[in-house]
Design a protein around this motif. Structure first.
Motif, mmCIF file in Angstrom:
data_model
loop_
_atom_site.group_PDB
_atom_site.id
_atom_site.type_symbol
_atom_site.label_atom_id
_atom_site.label_comp_id
_atom_site.label_asym_id
_atom_site.label_seq_id
_atom_site.Cartn_x
_atom_site.Cartn_y
_atom_site.Cartn_z
ATOM 1 N N VAL A 169 1.018 -0.690 -0.182
ATOM 2 C CA VAL A 169 -0.005 0.316 0.211
ATOM 3 C C VAL A 169 0.889 0.877 0.188
ATOM 4 C CG1 VAL A 169 -1.647 1.048 1.467
ATOM 5 C CG2 VAL A 169 -2.245 -0.905 1.448
ATOM 6 N N ARG A 170 0.606 2.539 -0.696
ATOM 7 C CA ARG A 170 1.537 3.584 -1.061
ATOM 8 C C ARG A 170 0.476 4.165 -0.571
ATOM 9 N NH1 ARG A 170 6.796 2.776 -2.190
ATOM 10 N NH2 ARG A 170 6.905 1.234 -3.247
ATOM 11 N N THR A 171 0.973 5.157 1.100
ATOM 12 C CA THR A 171 0.522 6.132 1.114
ATOM 13 C C THR A 171 0.566 7.638 0.894
ATOM 14 O OG1 THR A 171 2.967 7.030 2.467
ATOM 15 C CG2 THR A 171 1.780 6.221 3.929
ATOM 16 N N GLU A 172 -0.116 8.828 1.159
ATOM 17 C CA GLU A 172 -0.197 10.097 0.128
ATOM 18 C C GLU A 172 1.411 10.453 0.179
ATOM 19 O OE1 GLU A 172 -3.144 12.550 2.174
ATOM 20 O OE2 GLU A 172 -1.813 12.841 3.707
ATOM 21 N N ASP A 173 2.094 10.051 1.350
ATOM 22 C CA ASP A 173 3.890 11.072 0.807
ATOM 23 C C ASP A 173 4.797 9.953 0.378
ATOM 24 O OD1 ASP A 173 3.037 9.560 3.063
ATOM 25 O OD2 ASP A 173 4.746 10.759 4.554
ATOM 26 N N GLY A 174 3.950 8.993 -0.406
ATOM 27 C CA GLY A 174 4.726 7.685 -0.874
ATOM 28 C C GLY A 174 5.501 6.029 -0.401
ATOM 29 N N GLY A 202 7.287 2.797 9.640
ATOM 30 C CA GLY A 202 8.262 2.514 10.392
ATOM 31 C C GLY A 202 8.159 1.001 10.580
ATOM 32 N N CYS A 203 7.697 0.170 10.967
ATOM 33 C CA CYS A 203 7.290 -0.865 11.649
ATOM 34 C C CYS A 203 7.096 -2.640 10.528
ATOM 35 C CB CYS A 203 5.804 -0.499 12.861
ATOM 36 S SG CYS A 203 5.836 0.678 13.754
ATOM 37 N N GLY A 204 8.078 -3.489 10.875
ATOM 38 C CA GLY A 204 7.533 -4.805 11.564
ATOM 39 C C GLY A 204 7.721 -4.920 9.321
ATOM 40 N N ARG A 205 7.410 -5.011 8.253
ATOM 41 C CA ARG A 205 7.315 -5.427 7.023
ATOM 42 C C ARG A 205 7.017 -4.146 6.166
ATOM 43 N NH1 ARG A 205 4.128 -10.897 8.626
ATOM 44 N NH2 ARG A 205 3.249 -9.078 10.367
ATOM 45 N N SER A 206 6.330 -3.041 6.571
ATOM 46 C CA SER A 206 6.408 -1.924 5.989
ATOM 47 C C SER A 206 7.795 -1.079 6.242
ATOM 48 C CB SER A 206 5.386 -1.034 7.115
ATOM 49 O OG SER A 206 4.217 -1.581 7.071
ATOM 50 N N SER A 232 -11.981 -15.243 9.152
ATOM 51 C CA SER A 232 -11.617 -15.246 7.554
ATOM 52 C C SER A 232 -13.416 -16.239 7.251
ATOM 53 C CB SER A 232 -10.342 -15.362 7.101
ATOM 54 O OG SER A 232 -10.189 -16.800 7.366
ATOM 55 N N ALA A 233 -13.285 -16.713 7.797
ATOM 56 C CA ALA A 233 -14.403 -18.079 7.324
ATOM 57 C C ALA A 233 -15.745 -16.509 6.974
ATOM 58 C CB ALA A 233 -14.614 -18.847 8.037
ATOM 59 N N ALA A 234 -15.681 -15.585 7.808
ATOM 60 C CA ALA A 234 -17.247 -14.638 8.085
ATOM 61 C C ALA A 234 -16.830 -13.399 7.733
ATOM 62 C CB ALA A 234 -17.984 -14.941 8.826
ATOM 63 N N ALA A 235 -15.675 -12.741 7.225
ATOM 64 C CA ALA A 235 -15.503 -11.340 6.803
ATOM 65 C C ALA A 235 -13.736 -11.687 5.829
ATOM 66 C CB ALA A 235 -14.787 -10.678 8.324
ATOM 67 N N THR A 236 -13.430 -10.209 5.449
ATOM 68 C CA THR A 236 -12.709 -10.349 4.525
ATOM 69 C C THR A 236 -11.929 -9.696 5.618
ATOM 70 O OG1 THR A 236 -13.535 -10.159 2.414
ATOM 71 C CG2 THR A 236 -11.482 -9.035 3.123
ATOM 72 N N VAL A 237 -10.635 -9.981 5.728
ATOM 73 C CA VAL A 237 -10.047 -9.681 6.670
ATOM 74 C C VAL A 237 -8.814 -8.872 6.495
ATOM 75 C CG1 VAL A 237 -8.261 -10.059 9.150
ATOM 76 C CG2 VAL A 237 -10.470 -11.377 8.786
ATOM 77 N N CYS A 238 -8.089 -7.667 7.116
ATOM 78 C CA CYS A 238 -6.981 -7.256 6.645
ATOM 79 C C CYS A 238 -6.066 -6.444 7.517
ATOM 80 C CB CYS A 238 -7.710 -5.372 5.552
ATOM 81 S SG CYS A 238 -6.019 -4.802 5.578
ATOM 82 N N ARG A 239 -4.943 -7.088 7.888
ATOM 83 C CA ARG A 239 -4.081 -6.901 8.118
ATOM 84 C C ARG A 239 -3.099 -6.534 7.502
ATOM 85 N NH1 ARG A 239 -0.444 -11.166 9.965
ATOM 86 N NH2 ARG A 239 -1.424 -12.744 7.478
ATOM 87 N N TRP A 240 -2.644 -5.549 8.300
ATOM 88 C CA TRP A 240 -1.271 -3.960 8.172
ATOM 89 C C TRP A 240 -0.185 -4.052 9.310
ATOM 90 C CZ3 TRP A 240 -0.956 1.569 8.607
ATOM 91 C CH2 TRP A 240 -2.461 1.925 10.036
ATOM 92 N N ASP A 241 0.960 -3.485 8.506
ATOM 93 C CA ASP A 241 1.576 -2.955 9.545
ATOM 94 C C ASP A 241 2.013 -1.432 9.538
ATOM 95 O OD1 ASP A 241 2.369 -5.342 10.869
ATOM 96 O OD2 ASP A 241 4.187 -5.556 9.393
ATOM 97 N N GLN A 242 1.998 -0.991 10.827
ATOM 98 C CA GLN A 242 1.941 0.585 10.572
ATOM 99 C C GLN A 242 3.537 1.097 10.369
ATOM 100 O OE1 GLN A 242 0.133 1.448 15.055
ATOM 101 N NE2 GLN A 242 -1.197 -0.250 14.590
ATOM 102 N N ARG A 283 5.507 2.811 1.379
ATOM 103 C CA ARG A 283 5.117 1.810 1.498
ATOM 104 C C ARG A 283 5.000 1.165 2.056
ATOM 105 N NH1 ARG A 283 7.651 -2.859 2.203
ATOM 106 N NH2 ARG A 283 9.137 -1.568 2.091
ATOM 107 N N LEU A 284 3.405 0.695 2.685
ATOM 108 C CA LEU A 284 3.154 -0.154 4.001
ATOM 109 C C LEU A 284 3.154 -1.544 3.423
ATOM 110 C CD1 LEU A 284 0.518 2.530 5.461
ATOM 111 C CD2 LEU A 284 2.887 2.365 5.691
ATOM 112 N N TRP A 285 3.198 -2.066 4.079
ATOM 113 C CA TRP A 285 2.935 -4.067 4.381
ATOM 114 C C TRP A 285 1.377 -4.049 4.735
ATOM 115 C CZ3 TRP A 285 0.619 -7.759 7.336
ATOM 116 C CH2 TRP A 285 1.074 -8.970 7.120
ATOM 117 N N ALA A 286 0.479 -5.389 4.167
ATOM 118 C CA ALA A 286 -0.972 -5.182 4.073
ATOM 119 C C ALA A 286 -0.724 -6.859 3.364
ATOM 120 C CB ALA A 286 -1.587 -4.086 3.770
#
Length: 286
Positions: free
Chosen positions: A11-16, A63-67, A51-61, A18-21
């Motif tokens: 995911v690309r933020t408005e200031d460029g 500067g964190c983790g895989r972002s 996930s059986a009943a919803a579309t789940v989105c995880r993300w790293d904020q 990159r976020l992992w999701a």
């Protein structure tokens, strides 16, 4: 704890930045907000359950983790990043599930964009009062819960640590977050697998922001909210009482667990959160 069923996104933020999701499941969208600040998503197991009943989105904020490890770091910026995640997937409205610091982030997003939030799940947050009302009790509870590991934890806290020592320090501290003391270190080690270095700069920047007075905004928040507490959380649950009183559409569930209730009471957590997300009616006050 590795998740092979989800599809990863950049995911690309408005200031460029990159976020992992990661996205998985089918149904109405639910976006997770992990704790910290400065940590990363550790809720793959929760996502698999829902996930059986919803579309789940995880993300790293930011500067964190895989972002991408790049600032600036602020609550306002993180709220904007969360909106970038929502927009990336083309969702007009989403449910939010936030844990600990992520619960505060999810609440702040809902207050900023109530028209974009269908429901809010507020897990193990610390409420809307000043930190001084609860942090002293938390610090005492933390040291008591560490037991025989307290001396080592204090020694690590007081020194300039290596990367290996950072991990040891975090695992020891996280072990205090579990009610089951016999399995506490085991659970904390699982949180650290996989391990991504903690972003202490992000933690200091976001933790150092003075929180605005949110009570008035919460009193007019037209978003059904579920508060989930672990009764053995070392952060006093009374800190959340004023938030529960302020929200007009709120229910509250207390589970026999510590700070990560889905780990110590997975069935209870699944029942409470899954039922709330599936219910198309607004919850009653309680």
């Amino acid at each position: 704890m590795r998740d092979t069923a989800s599809v990863e996104h950049a995911v690309r933020t408005e200031d460029g930045v990159r976020l992992w999701a990661a996205r998985e499941g089918d149904g109405e969208p639910v976006v997770f907000c992990h704790g910290g600040p400065g940590l990363w998503d550790m809720m793959a197991d929760v996502a698999a359950d829902l996930s059986a009943a919803a579309t789940v989105c995880r993300w790293d904020q930011r500067g964190c983790g895989r972002s991408q490890r790049q600032g600036p770091y602020s609550v306002e910026r993180t709220v904007a990043d969360l909106d970038a995640v929502r927009a990336h997937f083309g969702w007009d409205r989403v449910a939010l599930l936030g844990h600990s610091w992520g619960a505060q982030l999810a609440l702040r997003y809902a207050l900023a964009h109530p028209d974009r939030v269908t429901k809010l799940v507020y897990v193990s947050g610390t409420g809307i009062d000043d930190d001084s009302t609860w942090h002293g009790d938390y610090s005492r509870n933390l040291r008591n819960a560490l037991g025989g590991h307290r001396t080592r934890w204090e020694a690590l806290a007081a020194k300039e640590r290596t990367a290996k020592e950072d991990r040891e320090y975090c695992v020891l501290q996280w072990s205090a977050d579990f009610a089951d003391r016999e399995r506490a270190l085991e659970h904390a080690e699982a949180m650290a697998d996989p391990w991504f270095d903690v972003n202490f700069e992000c933690n200091a920047a976001l933790g150092g922001e003075r929180s605005p007075v949110l009570r008035g905004q919460c009193e007019t928040l037209d978003v059904p909210t579920l508060i989930v507490d672990g009764t053995a959380d070392i952060r006093p649950r009374s800190a959340v009482d004023s938030l529960a009183r302020a929200l007009p559409e709120v229910s509250r569930v207390r589970l026999p667990a510590g700070h990560l209730p889905w780990v110590e009471d997975p069935a209870g957590f699944r029942s409470a959160v899954g039922g709330f997300l599936a219910d198309r009616c607004c919850p009653g006050a309680g």
